[in-house]
Scaffold this active site. Structure first.
Site, PDB file in Angstrom:
ATOM      1  CB  THR A 171      -2.153  -3.852  11.748  1.00 38.71           C
ATOM      2  OG1 THR A 171      -2.889  -3.818  10.523  1.00 38.71           O
ATOM      3  CG2 THR A 171      -1.835  -2.456  12.188  1.00 38.71           C
ATOM      4  NE  ARG A 180       2.134 -10.817   0.544  1.00 34.29           N
ATOM      5  CZ  ARG A 180       1.857  -9.535   0.748  1.00 34.29           C
ATOM      6  NH1 ARG A 180       2.382  -8.897   1.745  1.00 34.29           N
ATOM      7  NH2 ARG A 180       1.040  -8.909  -0.065  1.00 34.29           N
ATOM      8  CG  ASN A 235     -11.149  -6.518   4.287  1.00 36.53           C
ATOM      9  OD1 ASN A 235     -11.654  -6.293   3.188  1.00 36.53           O
ATOM     10  ND2 ASN A 235      -9.904  -6.220   4.566  1.00 36.53           N
ATOM     11  N   GLY A 276      -7.479 -16.593   1.572  1.00 36.70           N
ATOM     12  CA  GLY A 276      -6.062 -16.246   1.688  1.00 36.70           C
ATOM     13  C   GLY A 276      -5.841 -14.748   1.669  1.00 36.70           C
ATOM     14  CB  ILE A 325      -0.931   0.024   1.245  1.00 35.63           C
ATOM     15  CG1 ILE A 325      -1.827  -1.230   1.242  1.00 35.63           C
ATOM     16  CG2 ILE A 325      -1.753   1.299   1.307  1.00 35.63           C
ATOM     17  CD1 ILE A 325      -2.682  -1.408   0.009  1.00 35.63           C
ATOM     18  CE  LYS A 369      -9.082  -2.716   5.038  1.00 31.09           C
ATOM     19  NZ  LYS A 369      -8.449  -2.600   3.757  1.00 31.09           N
ATOM     20  CB  CYS A 413      -6.906  -7.878   3.630  1.00 30.90           C
ATOM     21  SG  CYS A 413      -5.473  -7.188   2.825  1.00 30.90           S
ATOM     22  NE  ARG A 433     -14.698  -9.961  -1.524  1.00 33.43           N
ATOM     23  CZ  ARG A 433     -15.250 -10.209  -2.677  1.00 33.43           C
ATOM     24  NH1 ARG A 433     -16.511  -9.932  -2.879  1.00 33.43           N
ATOM     25  NH2 ARG A 433     -14.544 -10.711  -3.661  1.00 33.43           N
TER      26      ARG A 433
HETATM   27  N1  SAJ Z   1     -12.503 -15.559  -2.251  1.00 33.64           N
HETATM   28  C1  SAJ Z   1     -13.333 -16.670  -2.306  1.00 33.64           C
HETATM   29  N2  SAJ Z   1     -14.564 -16.532  -2.862  1.00 33.64           N
HETATM   30  C2  SAJ Z   1     -15.003 -15.348  -3.368  1.00 33.64           C
HETATM   31  C3  SAJ Z   1     -14.161 -14.211  -3.297  1.00 33.64           C
HETATM   32  C4  SAJ Z   1     -12.909 -14.346  -2.729  1.00 33.64           C
HETATM   33  O1  SAJ Z   1     -12.957 -17.776  -1.872  1.00 33.64           O
HETATM   34  O2  SAJ Z   1     -16.132 -15.313  -3.867  1.00 33.64           O
HETATM   35  C5  SAJ Z   1     -11.155 -15.676  -1.638  1.00 33.64           C
HETATM   36  C6  SAJ Z   1     -10.026 -15.416  -2.640  1.00 33.64           C
HETATM   37  O3  SAJ Z   1      -9.743 -16.562  -3.381  1.00 33.64           O
HETATM   38  C7  SAJ Z   1      -8.900 -15.018  -1.707  1.00 33.64           C
HETATM   39  C8  SAJ Z   1      -9.619 -14.278  -0.570  1.00 33.64           C
HETATM   40  O4  SAJ Z   1     -10.982 -14.658  -0.672  1.00 33.64           O
HETATM   41  O5  SAJ Z   1      -8.253 -16.155  -1.173  1.00 33.64           O
HETATM   42  C9  SAJ Z   1      -9.522 -12.773  -0.619  1.00 33.64           C
HETATM   43  O6  SAJ Z   1      -9.587 -12.276  -1.954  1.00 33.64           O
HETATM   44  P1  SAJ Z   1     -10.375 -10.956  -2.392  1.00 33.64           P
HETATM   45  O7  SAJ Z   1     -10.090 -10.747  -3.833  1.00 33.64           O
HETATM   46  O8  SAJ Z   1     -11.804 -11.054  -2.018  1.00 33.64           O
HETATM   47  O9  SAJ Z   1      -9.769  -9.793  -1.484  1.00 33.64           O
HETATM   48  P2  SAJ Z   1      -8.252  -9.275  -1.160  1.00 33.64           P
HETATM   49  O10 SAJ Z   1      -7.817  -9.906   0.125  1.00 33.64           O
HETATM   50  O11 SAJ Z   1      -7.353  -9.381  -2.323  1.00 33.64           O
HETATM   51  O12 SAJ Z   1      -8.535  -7.699  -0.919  1.00 33.64           O
HETATM   52  C10 SAJ Z   1      -9.480  -7.308   0.085  1.00 33.64           C
HETATM   53  C11 SAJ Z   1     -10.465  -6.297  -0.565  1.00 33.64           C
HETATM   54  N3  SAJ Z   1     -11.597  -6.094   0.337  1.00 33.64           N
HETATM   55  C12 SAJ Z   1     -12.879  -6.221  -0.082  1.00 33.64           C
HETATM   56  O13 SAJ Z   1     -13.168  -6.558  -1.221  1.00 33.64           O
HETATM   57  C13 SAJ Z   1     -13.948  -5.902   0.919  1.00 33.64           C
HETATM   58  C14 SAJ Z   1      -9.741  -4.979  -0.849  1.00 33.64           C
HETATM   59  O14 SAJ Z   1     -10.652  -3.994  -1.329  1.00 33.64           O
HETATM   60  C15 SAJ Z   1      -9.045  -4.468   0.425  1.00 33.64           C
HETATM   61  O15 SAJ Z   1      -8.361  -3.247   0.197  1.00 33.64           O
HETATM   62  C16 SAJ Z   1      -8.048  -5.516   0.856  1.00 33.64           C
HETATM   63  O16 SAJ Z   1      -8.777  -6.727   1.172  1.00 33.64           O
HETATM   64  C17 SAJ Z   1      -7.308  -4.991   2.080  1.00 33.64           C
HETATM   65  O17 SAJ Z   1      -6.184  -4.494   1.917  1.00 33.64           O
HETATM   66  O18 SAJ Z   1      -7.889  -5.009   3.177  1.00 33.64           O
END
Ligand code: SAJ
Length: 419
Positions: A87, A341, A218, A265, A16, A214, A268, A221
């Site tokens: 963090t 990671r 997450n 994974g 970031i 924030k 975040c 999700r």
């Molecule tokens: N995943 C699933 N099923 C899904 C969506 C994701 O199994 O339907 C898994 C992915 O394979 C992965 C994990 O979830 O292992 C996370 O992936 P992601 O693409 O959903 O999110 P990150 O961790 O790359 O980024 C998130 C984002 N947060 C949200 O969408 C609410 C991003 O906007 C944040 O800035 C970031 O975390 C962060 O830095 O906190």
């Protein structure tokens, strides 16, 4: 360009901090980037990058060449400071604020009246106030918002980053930004700073709400992915195709189920919900359970592989477990990136190898396997995958969607690629 912030200091040059520093620099602000890692500092000062993010290398090369961005090990005097350090959590899932504390203590000696300090790191509720308290312990000659309100010498805000890895440079500019000032004047100063490049809306709130916002994003999700992961296990028991089920249910105008996978994974979504649980353990029941559901999914996938191996050996009685080869498709934590990671795909692959199986890995986004993996794992290309007996799909990379054709009874598809 806004005239108020001519020189800023960004503490933490990771996934970031570095894109943020480079984007400010590209918009005419002089940026001093700070990192405790001498390798990162050296690499950046050569105009190169130590992390992979689309287009970041060219941006850093340009702003370093124009002398708009330089890196060093300790902070310098500046108009504003942005803290973007990790963090993590400790073994007991309690947040570990040691990097924020170290950043605050390194910034404190440089603070002068009128400075703005923004905490961008994802933080448990109350951390911005804690950071302000660390400043005031070190600098009794200055006033801070917790004591002097709008009259404070130093302005402090929490403005969490919300960019998606893989799209950081676009989302930094286009996303709306939550601006959590400790006072209204703090928020206005932070808005003035971000408006140097942010095209999305900058929305004002207080620091605690910004911190919780924030974590909430997450956790939302995580809970929804846990629902999808739990459904996939239920469907397996009931002999229903979960991918078809989710697609059908999502035809309802008010249903939008996420996709099951091998686990959650990255650094975040699998971390941040714990910051809510640790503050309010009695109340955060659903959020904790979602974390547990997602964290247990890799073990379930490993059990599925064991079941397939048993079926394979029953059909091929001349073979023993030592003869079985498992192909693992994907190691990254999500599609089309090289980031391994906290990747459930990587953990599953490693655990299978530790059980003595021959493992072939197809991960087109990396050139070599991480050094710490057992030696019975081999990196191969997609063309060579047919030699495997068992096929385990762990990541839905675009290239797999386009060209993976499997003619086998022994497939475990954790991403619904084959459907
Ligand atoms: N995943 C699933 N099923 C899904 C969506 C994701 O199994 O339907 C898994 C992915 O394979 C992965 C994990 O979830 O292992 C996370 O992936 P992601 O693409 O959903 O999110 P990150 O961790 O790359 O980024 C998130 C984002 N947060 C949200 O969408 C609410 C991003 O906007 C944040 O800035 C970031 O975390 C962060 O830095 O906190």
């Amino acid at each position: 360009m806004n005239n108020r912030f001519k020189h800023i200091c960004v503490i933490g040059l990771g996934y970031i901090g570095l894109p943020t520093a480079a984007t400010f620099a590209a918009h005419g602000v002089k940026v001093t980037g700070v990192d405790v890692n001498p390798y990162a500092v050296d690499v950046i000062n050569q105009g190169k990058v130590h992390i992979v993010e689309p287009d970041l290398d060219a941006l850093v090369r340009d702003v370093v060449a124009q002398q708009k961005l330089s890196a060093q090990l300790t902070p310098a005097a500046a108009d504003a400071y942005i803290v973007a350090v990790p963090t993590p959590f400790k073994d007991n899932h309690e947040p570990d604020l040691k990097y924020i504390e170290a950043a605050a203590k390194a910034i404190a000696p440089h603070l002068t009246k009128g400075n703005l300090v923004i905490l961008e790191s994802t933080s448990p509720v109350g951390t911005t106030e804690q950071m302000a308290a660390w400043f005031s312990e070190s600098r009794s000659d200055l006033t801070f918002p917790q004591q002097a309100g709008e009259e404070a010498d130093i302005l402090i805000a929490h403005c969490p980053e919300r960019v998606l890895p893989g799209k950081v440079l676009q989302e930094l500019i286009s996303n709306d930004r939550i601006i959590g000032g400790m006072t209204a004047r703090c928020s206005q100063a932070a808005i003035d700073l971000y408006k140097v490049f942010v095209k999305g809306d900058c929305i004002e709130t207080n620091a605690r709400t910004a911190e919780m916002c924030k974590l909430t994003e997450n956790s939302f999700r995580d809970v929804n992915i846990a629902f999808a992961n739990e459904l996939s296990i239920i469907c397996d028991k009931l002999d229903i195709n979960v991918w078809e089920l989710v697609a059908l249910a999502n035809r309802h105008p008010r249903v939008n189920i996420l996709q099951p996978g091998p686990g959650v994974g990255g650094h975040c979504i699998a971390v941040d919900p714990w910051f809510i649980v640790s503050k309010t353990p009695e109340q955060a029941r659903l959020i904790r359970t979602a974390r547990e559901v997602n964290d247990s999914k890799p073990e379930w996938v490993i059990d599925q592989v064991k079941i397939k191996i048993a079926e394979f050996l029953q059909a091929n009685p001349e073979k023993t477990i030592q003869d079985v080869t498992v192909a693992c498709y994907g190691l990254a934590f999500k599609p089309d990136i090289d980031d391994l990671r906290e990747s459930p795909a990587l953990n599953i692959t490693k655990k299978l190898a530790e059980q003595g199986l021959n493992i072939l890995v197809i991960e087109p986004n990396i050139q070599e396997l991480p050094a710490k993996l057992p030696s019975n794992i081999e990196l191969i290309t997609l063309n060579d995958h047919q030699q495997a007996d068992i096929h385990l799909i762990l990541v839905d990379h675009s290239c797999f969607k386009l060209s993976l054709r499997l003619n086998s009874e022994y497939i475990i598809d954790t991403r619904g690629l084959i459907k």
